[in-house]
Design an enzyme around this catalytic site. Structure first.
Site, short mmCIF file in Angstrom:
data_model
loop_
_atom_site.label_atom_id
_atom_site.label_comp_id
_atom_site.label_asym_id
_atom_site.label_seq_id
_atom_site.Cartn_x
_atom_site.Cartn_y
_atom_site.Cartn_z
N ARG A 125 0.59 4.03 4.75
CA ARG A 125 0.64 3.35 3.44
C ARG A 125 -0.79 3.29 2.91
O ARG A 125 -1.74 3.67 3.59
CB ARG A 125 1.30 1.97 3.50
N GLY A 126 -0.91 2.80 1.68
CA GLY A 126 -2.21 2.83 1.02
C GLY A 126 -2.23 4.04 0.09
O GLY A 126 -1.97 5.16 0.52
N ALA A 127 -2.56 3.78 -1.18
CA ALA A 127 -2.39 4.82 -2.20
C ALA A 127 -3.09 6.14 -1.85
O ALA A 127 -2.46 7.20 -1.89
CB ALA A 127 -2.84 4.28 -3.55
N ASP A 142 -3.20 0.82 -6.52
CA ASP A 142 -2.16 1.83 -6.36
C ASP A 142 -1.98 2.67 -7.61
O ASP A 142 -1.54 3.81 -7.55
CB ASP A 142 -0.85 1.17 -5.95
N GLN A 146 -0.43 -6.58 5.94
CA GLN A 146 -1.47 -5.54 6.01
C GLN A 146 -2.84 -6.13 6.30
O GLN A 146 -3.67 -5.49 6.95
CB GLN A 146 -1.56 -4.76 4.69
N ASN A 178 -1.64 -3.21 -7.88
CA ASN A 178 -2.06 -3.25 -6.48
C ASN A 178 -1.08 -4.15 -5.76
O ASN A 178 -0.16 -4.73 -6.35
CB ASN A 178 -3.51 -3.75 -6.36
N LYS A 179 -1.25 -4.28 -4.47
CA LYS A 179 -0.35 -5.06 -3.62
C LYS A 179 -0.03 -6.42 -4.24
O LYS A 179 -0.89 -7.09 -4.80
CB LYS A 179 -1.03 -5.26 -2.26
N ARG A 233 8.26 6.52 -2.80
CA ARG A 233 7.72 5.25 -3.28
C ARG A 233 7.28 5.45 -4.73
O ARG A 233 6.66 6.45 -5.07
CB ARG A 233 6.55 4.77 -2.39
#
Lengths: 355, 355
Positions: free
Chosen positions: B45-47, B238, B197, B248-249, B88
């Site tokens: 995960r993570g853009a 993201d 995370q 973002n998250k 996603r």
């Protein structure tokens, strides 16, 4: 009626809030040490419930004492009160509950009342505080109900419900009262890390009353506010300073800022005995730090790497400037709070619970 | 070097981020379906990491194809890209990574390049994107390092670190670069519910680099800000719209408001390919809703009562007005962001990664 706690002939019976929502089990505290443990371990929690629990703890300590004279009983009462006072530092109701029973004891002892009569009297007082707590919550709920929208979604943080009181609740009492009057209210319950009072307790007790409830992670509230999904916020309080600054469950402060930024009213609901006139402002309220393990572990499994630091303050302070109104059983307080609180305290001092 | 993902002769090897920090295990994806699953299930995960993973997914799909002519290979490439694009929705890097490899494929196919050469070329490109990601993170880190205090505490949300990229990180890359220059920085890592995370990944990778790190629950950041404990906030992204609005998250938006209220700078760190010029503003960014189970269950145990509603948006949008600066490998963007982004895109279009 949700049986948060109850005086029984065998001891004080507590619904074990650490095991909700999936298990409804009870813990019977048969002496004051056990009551202290129940408070410290958060088997019971919520400022008003802690206050009455502490009163019952002092009462059970006196009730079970084998002291045969007032000198030794008084020494025992000192120890009982000290033990209970050391369980949790933030909720002023704890100290209030202890003081209620101790003050009655002191008065009766000064009058050389026979020990059996003292024992009956302190147990009767603890039970009266229990009944008064429920009555206060209902009055408080009625006072605040019409502040909530006729139709809309109300966000709450932590659990200020029946489970945080002897029944009905403070913040959730206002929601219950509004629903009873026909308001169509959906509740958004912040899950409230690390102890998950919202996910576990608020959701459980509101669903029992058929009030539609949705749980969100604490970090989602701002996003939902930005989407217009929240019309009001209502929370409880663990201690309110004389100027209106309010200590409540960690995260309340952040929610109050988010509410302000989105123009959403932010209400605090608490019995008047949550206001601590001896604490001038929020910075003087002691904030409990709890065990890192509440943050690092989840259902017994470690979620963080070894060696990391952990923050776990249990409460924060919301400055009065972010609070739209404080709802109490004596009426609704508005800014400037220092003044409205002083006035309410003066006007109603004759109705204060005394021995 | 933290091995987030890696192309190997046997397939793409991913560090399983669902099992950190206590278990360091790997998942080998030997076909593009498995790469899609790895992305969807947040094993990676993570853009930026998702972008390169998707590129490797397309490359492995082409590489393993048994197509004997370009017509059938092209049909297969369409299916491969579609499958990966559906994993996603929010991180624009996913679509960027897919497009990089597909564009090269289209160009080579149009030139009737022999299939074995196409296979080698797409694998080489995926590996070049991997190398470029690391180089970009280091440049980005250097660009942002001196925005962080010489000495102080920096709050971050989620994980925008080595684990969210092919190495070094974006937000954590800036922190690493500052530390390498001698800044004395303590990191506060929001645990970042529901996937943790921060607690699991950010804490793990920063401790590996001996950067002092403390985990807090998401609802504690405001309280620590009010105590003067936080000097800067830095997060990843993201997707950044053309006007600077940043997805973002979930929770990032709330942190940005808290930072503003406390006068604390709020930085976004992201490679330039996170900026989506085709998305005019934040409201146009699709927000992924993930499974309620991420919120309701913790280590397999249900924490919420049956019947409760659940919110689980994976991202939120921070409006540009709350962002102090956006740090990219091409330089630091400041308000007005629509203008600074347009200028940077125009000035450096010649350096864009192309096939």
């Amino acid at each position: 009626m949700i049986p948060t706690l109850e005086w029984t002939p065998a001891g004080v019976n507590f619904l074990d809030q650490t095991r909700l929502p999936l298990e409804e089990t009870y813990v019977l505290a048969t002496d004051y040490h056990q009551v202290a443990t129940v408070i410290r371990d958060m088997i019971v929690r919520g400022a008003p419930a802690i206050g009455v629990s502490a009163a019952m703890g002092v009462a059970i300590g006196i009730h079970h004492s084998s002291a045969t004279n007032l000198v030794s009983l008084t020494a025992e009462v000192d120890l009982i009160c000290k033990t209970l006072a050391e369980t949790r530092p933030t909720a002023v109701n704890l100290f209030w509950g202890i003081a209620q029973v101790r003050d009655l004891y002191t008065q009766l002892a000064a009058a050389n009342t026979p020990i059996p009569q003292i024992k009956s009297a302190v147990v009767a007082l603890a039970n009266r505080l229990y009944d008064e707590d429920i009555a206060q919550c209902k009055t408080l709920g009625a006072n605040g109900a019409d502040l909530l929208p006729r139709e809309g979604t109300v966000l709450t943080h932590c659990n200020a419900g029946a489970l945080a009181t002897c029944g009905y609740g403070t913040a959730l009492g206002v929601i219950r009262a509004a629903v009873e009057r026909g308001h169509r209210i959906d509740v958004l319950a912040d899950e409230t890390r690390p102890y998950l009072q919202g996910a576990r307790l608020t959701a459980w007790e509101l669903l029992k009353d058929n009030i539609p409830t949705t749980v969100l992670c604490d970090n989602m509230a701002g996003h939902l506010m930005s989407k217009g999904r929240i019309q009001a916020v209502i929370v409880g309080a663990d201690r309110i300073a004389a100027n209106g600054d309010t200590a409540n469950k960690i995260g309340t402060y952040s929610v109050s800022i988010l509410a302000k930024e989105h123009g959403i009213p932010f209400y605090v609901a608490a019995p008047f005995n949550t206001i601590d006139l001896a604490t001038p402002e929020g910075s003087a309220i002691p904030i409990e730090q709890r065990s890192p393990r509440e943050v690092t572990h989840s259902n017994g499994k470690q979620m963080t790497p070894d060696g990391v630091g952990i923050e776990n303050p249990a409460f924060d302070v919301t400055p009065a400037k972010y609070i739209t109104a404080i709802i109490t059983e004596r009426g609704v307080l508005r800014a400037p709070f220092a003044e409205s609180i002083r006035t309410m305290a003066a006007n109603s001092s004759s109705t204060l619970t005394t021995a």
